[in-house]
Structures are given as structure tokens and as C-alpha cells.
Design a protein around this motif. Structure first.
Motif, PDB file in Angstrom:
ATOM      1  N   TYR A 157       0.900  -4.159   5.345  1.00 58.42           N
ATOM      2  CA  TYR A 157       0.010  -3.237   6.061  1.00 58.42           C
ATOM      3  C   TYR A 157       0.745  -2.043   6.653  1.00 58.42           C
ATOM      4  CZ  TYR A 157      -2.754  -7.446   5.555  1.00 58.42           C
ATOM      5  OH  TYR A 157      -3.383  -8.544   5.027  1.00 58.42           O
ATOM      6  N   TYR A 158       1.981  -1.813   6.217  1.00 62.04           N
ATOM      7  CA  TYR A 158       2.774  -0.696   6.728  1.00 62.04           C
ATOM      8  C   TYR A 158       2.945   0.334   5.628  1.00 62.04           C
ATOM      9  CZ  TYR A 158       6.810   1.746   8.755  1.00 62.04           C
ATOM     10  OH  TYR A 158       7.670   2.688   9.252  1.00 62.04           O
ATOM     11  N   ARG A 159       2.547   1.570   5.897  1.00 66.22           N
ATOM     12  CA  ARG A 159       2.605   2.612   4.873  1.00 66.22           C
ATOM     13  C   ARG A 159       4.017   3.121   4.624  1.00 66.22           C
ATOM     14  NH1 ARG A 159      -1.915   4.613   2.825  1.00 66.22           N
ATOM     15  NH2 ARG A 159      -3.901   4.385   3.915  1.00 66.22           N
ATOM     16  N   ILE A 209       0.816  -1.203   0.000  1.00 65.53           N
ATOM     17  CA  ILE A 209       0.000   0.000   0.000  1.00 65.53           C
ATOM     18  C   ILE A 209       0.853   1.258   0.000  1.00 65.53           C
ATOM     19  CG2 ILE A 209      -1.955  -1.066   1.174  1.00 65.53           C
ATOM     20  CD1 ILE A 209      -0.924   0.004   3.773  1.00 65.53           C
ATOM     21  N   SER A 210       2.167   1.101   0.017  1.00 62.26           N
ATOM     22  CA  SER A 210       3.032   2.271  -0.022  1.00 62.26           C
ATOM     23  C   SER A 210       3.427   2.576  -1.460  1.00 62.26           C
ATOM     24  CB  SER A 210       4.276   2.031   0.832  1.00 62.26           C
ATOM     25  OG  SER A 210       4.968   0.892   0.346  1.00 62.26           O
ATOM     26  N   TYR A 253       0.085   2.264  10.104  1.00 59.43           N
ATOM     27  CA  TYR A 253      -0.293   0.925   9.683  1.00 59.43           C
ATOM     28  C   TYR A 253      -1.776   0.915   9.341  1.00 59.43           C
ATOM     29  CZ  TYR A 253       4.116  -0.732  11.670  1.00 59.43           C
ATOM     30  OH  TYR A 253       5.433  -0.949  11.942  1.00 59.43           O
ATOM     31  N   GLU A 295      10.109   1.735  -2.054  1.00 58.96           N
ATOM     32  CA  GLU A 295       8.861   1.339  -1.421  1.00 58.96           C
ATOM     33  C   GLU A 295       8.823  -0.152  -1.104  1.00 58.96           C
ATOM     34  OE1 GLU A 295       8.298   0.452  -5.714  1.00 58.96           O
ATOM     35  OE2 GLU A 295       9.237   2.007  -4.510  1.00 58.96           O
ATOM     36  N   ASP A 349       5.284   5.508   6.402  1.00 61.02           N
ATOM     37  CA  ASP A 349       5.355   6.831   7.022  1.00 61.02           C
ATOM     38  C   ASP A 349       5.063   6.750   8.510  1.00 61.02           C
ATOM     39  OD1 ASP A 349       2.716   6.207   7.048  1.00 61.02           O
ATOM     40  OD2 ASP A 349       2.025   7.962   5.933  1.00 61.02           O
TER      41      ASP A 349
END
Length: 549
Positions: free
Chosen positions: A219-221, A201-202, A226, A213, A223
Motif C-alpha cells: 500500500y506504499y506508492r 501499486i508502484s 499510501y 520498485e 513517492d
């Protein structure tokens, strides 16, 4: 099989004679069973004579049931399936493994394996803290993304494989799709959440290179936030998060992140379940009975056949370990055979990276490190309950661990007095430690004393037996215990951790890097000096100077 055929036949016949003599002399039943096991192992290899088989049969007939041995270890041994390959791996050292001998005794005495309390795994609506949805009798479970990103090399593969099968309180297990979103229980692994790729998802940022990325997981962006799958039934669905790292180092971004921890219900960590460790499920590193047996061939390598040096093998180069080792290397030979501070080639070649076969990978590592008298078993940080495979692999292959990490280690060492390791914390300076290492390297009696635990399984501490039992257990059992008893039963809810609260010695070098970049990229610490080139240690001998290592 380091002997030629004639020598082997003579050795086997001698072993069989000793077995009969032990019975005739009413010697200890363990000694008899040991000799029987050795003779039986050689016979299975097809090198025994008719005389050996006759002697073995006589020993079997005359072996008495003494009922010796503690039931706890008997239970562990009887519940362990040892293959012929495992037993023959142990026998390669041409010395009898007392653990196999005692297992045979336990079987002869009719000892009963201790099982799990049925009440802990049988669902009863009135009793359980957490209940399956839709009035089901058992839980539907999702192991998110399967086992692809789980730590399988230094944990018990059987323990993990059972996680994907129904049983205990699990009615069914899935790994993806809509069934995961609807499951009563969802299980996440740290590696998939932090560094997996399936549900990325990043996205690349303007100031980062292409591919940056890919350090971020499902599940970790990237930034610092989560995004876990939203629960369809927030009051009923339970999320477990499994981590083999500590908040004092590589788990700072997740276990130290309130946003992440608030989205899961329970943590599975290397430490025992407790409020202080914040672990609800004990997901330990540690040896199994099979590991102990398979490593015995390396354990019995005598002192004079080993290198009088300290082996060091690390993937993550950190000053937490290496500042101390740089100083130690000026007083005692340190052999860094890996990428970090590499200063010498391994005596035996290291296995290639990327192996996922647990037993084969462990065997290859054990073989590569077995020639050394000592091994640097140093953790990434000193945090509550954080004990990894380093110290256990060294112990069971017969290298004396030079340990740096949590004092919790003394709860689980096999030697009740804690005298089977050299703890950095017990020595005022690196020079003092080096002096002690020299004493052991030059005195076979002291060397044997520190390794005596392996020859007397009955003396092993209850903590060590707990560890073996845990790492051999079906992970479903620990999860079902939590589902049954919940927080009121002593299994704490997930809570954010801080290095200062959980660690006596956090690795701030790693934490600072993670704060700045949010990644676990390959990196090198600030200069900590360079390991001295290893040298040989000399001791007097009858014919002049004998070189150790």
C-alpha cells in the motif's frame, strides 16, 4: 550430557540424595523442588537408576505445601506449557533452573493462573466503544495478507498464530478477498504495507534501475504516499497498524507520515499503550517463560569459560551504534561477528539467514553468542518505548548487555535496581565504560552479582512480569481491549509522530537516507572509523598469567 555414563549416574544419584537431605533438614521448599525437578529430568532421559527413582518418590511424598511465591509469577508459570524438550534444554547446563523449580512448587501449592478479565473480551452492545456490523455479537476480522510478512523470529510464535483463529471478540478471521474488504476490523503489518509484494501499486521510475520498485509494499506508492483499501463502512470499520520499528529510524516513512497515519485508527507499537507513546496495543519484544527456560543452559556457562570481549551482531550498519563502538574497541575487545565492521569470526557458527522457526532460530543465535561475557545491545535509535530483542536475548543467555537506547528500559528490567546491564548513558566516556567492563571481567564476584537476578525469580520487577505476560498473551486480547474501551478508555487514536517528539536520540543518518530514496535498501553509513582488532585480556593467577578470551 557432557559426561560419560558412569559420571552421569553418579551425578544423578548425588542429586537425588540432596533432594532427600533437603527435606530431612527442613530446607527451603524451592531447593527441594529444584532437586526433584533435576532428578526427574534425568530420569525422563532414561539414565536414572532404581535408587534415583526411589529417592525421587520419597522427596515427592514429603514435600510440604508452603504456598510460597508471588501469585503473579505463579500465574505466568502455570499458564505456560513447557515441553519435555524445553526442560531438557534447560537441564543441559547441568545446573538447576530455579524457574522450573518454582513452577513445580506453584503446581504443588495449587496456585491459580491469573486470566484475562472476561469483561474485556465479551461483547456487550451498550458498553463497547466499537461495535460489529449488522447486529453481530462479535467482530469479523481480516489479518491483511496473513502472517507472511510479520516479524516472527523474535516474537512469540504462539502469540501470532492465535491471531488467525476465532475467539475472544473475534467471530471469524480471513486473510484476503472480498471478506477482507467487508470485515469489521482489518489488521495490517508494517512489513507488508512497506515492503510486501502481493498488491504492488508502484512502478519503476525513469531514473531508477529495474527492480527498484520492489522496495515498495502493498500500500506504499514509493513517492511518500499510501493507498490503503477504502473502507466500505467508514463509520464502523476499524484499521489497526502493527509496527515493530520506531519513528526515529526505519519507521520514519510510515509513522512520521500524516498521509499514512490518517488512514488507520490505532497503532500497535513496542511501547505500552499511552498518549506519550501513541500506542493503543502493546506489541512488545521480550522473553517468554519458554525462552528463559531454553536459554538457561547458556546462562550457566561460567565466567572462566567465556570470552572476555563484547560481541556485536547487526544487520543494519549505522553510525548511531558504530561511532561509539569504534571508540570503545580501542579500550576493550569488540568482536564484530556479523557483516557490520566484521573483524573476527564467531567462536561458534552463526545460523544461516532465512530461518523462520522461531524457537530454533532463537536457540541458534543464543548458542552462537553465548561464549561472550558482554554483548552490544544497542538499538537503532533512542525513542519512547522502543526496546527490541537485543537486550532481552543477552540477559537470558547470561551475557551482560552493554545497552544504548531509551531510558524506558529501567521500567522492565528484571533486576529492580537496574544493575544487570551496563548503560552507555551512565558512563561519561567509552574509556570509563571499558574500565568497568575490565573490572567485571576480572572479578567473578562482580560478574555473579550482575547476573544474580536469574537465580531469584521472586525478586523480578513487576515491569518484567508485565513484559513476560504481554509477549505470551494472545494478541486478540489487546485488540479487543481497544475495541471495547476506545480512546476514552486510554487507548489513543493513531496520530502522526515526529522524531523530535518521540526520541531523545533519533537516528538522523537513517532518516535522511529514507527521505532521499524512500527505500530501506542495503546501505552503509558515512565512514565512522574501523573497529580495533580484538585482543586478549590478562589477569594475574596463582600459576602466572591467565588469559581471558
Amino acid at each position: 550430557w557432557f559426561l560419560n555414563g558412569e559420571e552421569t549416574r553418579r551425578l544423578v544419584n548425588d542429586l537425588a540424595k540432596h533432594a532427600v537431605a533437603a527435606v530431612d533438614a527442613a530446607a527451603a521448599v524451592d531447593a527441594t523442588a529444584a532437586a526433584m525437578t533435576a532428578a526427574g529430568t534425568y530420569a525422563a532421559a532414561g539414565i536414572a537408576t532404581a535408587g534415583v527413582m526411589a529417592a525421587l518418590g520419597e522427596a515427592e511424598e514429603r514435600l510440604e505445601d508452603t504456598g510460597s511465591g508471588e501469585g503473579r509469577l505463579h500465574g505466568l508459570l502455570l499458564s505456560t506449557a513447557l515441553s519435555d524438550e524445553d526442560i531438557q534444554s534447560s537441564a543441559l547446563g547441568l545446573e538447576i533452573d530455579p524457574l522450573i523449580a518454582w513452577r513445580e512448587t506453584a503446581m504443588s501449592s495449587g496456585a491459580v493462573s491469573t486470566g484475562v478479565d472476561p469483561d474485556a473480551v465479551t461483547y456487550a452492545d451498550v458498553q463497547w466503544a466499537h461495535k460489529p456490523g449488522s447486529g453481530r455479537a462479535q467482530f469479523s476480522v481480516c489479518v491483511d495478507n496473513g502472517l507472511k510478512y510479520w516479524d516472527t523470529v523474535y516474537t512469540n510464535n504462539n502469540q501470532l498464530s492465535k491471531l488467525l483463529t476465532a475467539g475472544t471478540c473475534f467471530a471469524s478471521v480471513v486473510t484476503e478477498g472480498p471478506e477482507c474488504d467487508a470485515a469489521d476490523v482489518r489488521i495490517f503489518s508494517q512489513k507488508a504495507v512497506q515492503w510486501g509484494y502481493e498488491n504492488k501499486i508502484s512502478a519503476p521510475k525513469d531514473d531508477k534501475p529495474v527492480g527498484w520498485e520492489t522496495w515498495f509494499g502493498n500500500y506504499y506508492r514509493g513517492d511518500g504516499t499510501y493507498v490503503f483499501p477504502t473502507k466500505q463502512r467508514p463509520d464502523e470499520q476499524i484499521y489497526f497498524y502493527f509496527s515493530h520499528e520506531a519513528v526515529g529510524a526505519w519507521s520514519y516513512p510510515d509513522l512520521g507520515n500524516a498521509d499514512m497515519v490518517s488512514q488507520v485508527d490505532y497503532l500497535a507499537l513496542p511501547g505500552k499503550p499511552s498518549v506519550s507513546s501513541n500506542a493503543a496495543v502493546w506489541w512488545s519484544f521480550g522473553p517468554t517463560v519458554v525462552d528463559l527456560v531454553r536459554s538457561f543452559a547458556w546462562f550457566v556457562i561460567p565466567q572462566h569459560r567465556r570470552v572476555a570481549g563484547l560481541s556485536y551482531l547487526a544487520r543494519d550498519c549505522t553510525a548511531f551504534r558504530e561511532k561509539y563502538l569504534v571508540e570503545l574497541s580501542s579500550h576493550f575487545p569488540v568482536h564484530s561477528i556479523g557483516n557490520c565492521q566484521h573483524n573476527v569470526e564467531a567462536v561458534l557458527p552463526l545460523p544461516e539467514k532465512g530461518s523462520t522457526e522461531t524457537a530454533l532460530m532463537k536457540d541458534a543465535v543464543q548458542k552462537s553468542l553465548s561464549p561472550y561475557m558482554f554483548h552490544a545491545a544497542m538499538e537503532n535509535c533512542d525513542c519512547t518505548g522502543y526496546i527490541t530483542e537485543k537486550v532481552w536475548l543477552a540477559l537470558i543467555r547470561g551475557s551482560i548487555p552493554v545497552y544504548k537506547g531509551t531510558q524506558d528500559i529501567y521500567k522492565y528490567l528484571p533486576c529492580p535496581d537496574g544493575d544487570c546491564i551496563l548503560d552507555v548513558a551512565k558512563f561519561p566516556t567509552a574509556e570509563d565504560l571499558a574500565r568497568r567492563m575490565r573490572e567485571i571481567a576480572m572479578d567473578e564476584a562482580q560478574w555473579n552479582k550482575m547476573r544474580a537476578w536469574r537465580y531469584n525469580p521472586k525478586s523480578w520487577s513487576s515491569g518484567f512480569l508485565d513484559l513476560i505476560a504481554n509477549v505470551q498473551s494472545d494478541l486478540k486480547e489487546g485488540i479487543c481491549q481497544v475495541l471495547k474501551s476506545g480512546e476514552s478508555g486510554g487507548f489513543p487514536r493513531a496520530a502522526v509522530q515526529t522524531p523530535e517528539g518521540k526520541c531523545a536520540g533519533p537516528n538522523y543518518e537513517v532518516i535522511d537516507r529514507l527521505k532521499k530514496s524512500g527505500t530501506k535498501e542495503k546501505w552503509y553509513p558515512e565512514p565512522v572509523g574501523t573497529f580495533a582488532q580484538p585482543w586478549k585480556i590478562a589477569r594475574p593467577s596463582d600459576d602466572g598469567t591467565e588469559w581471558l578470551g
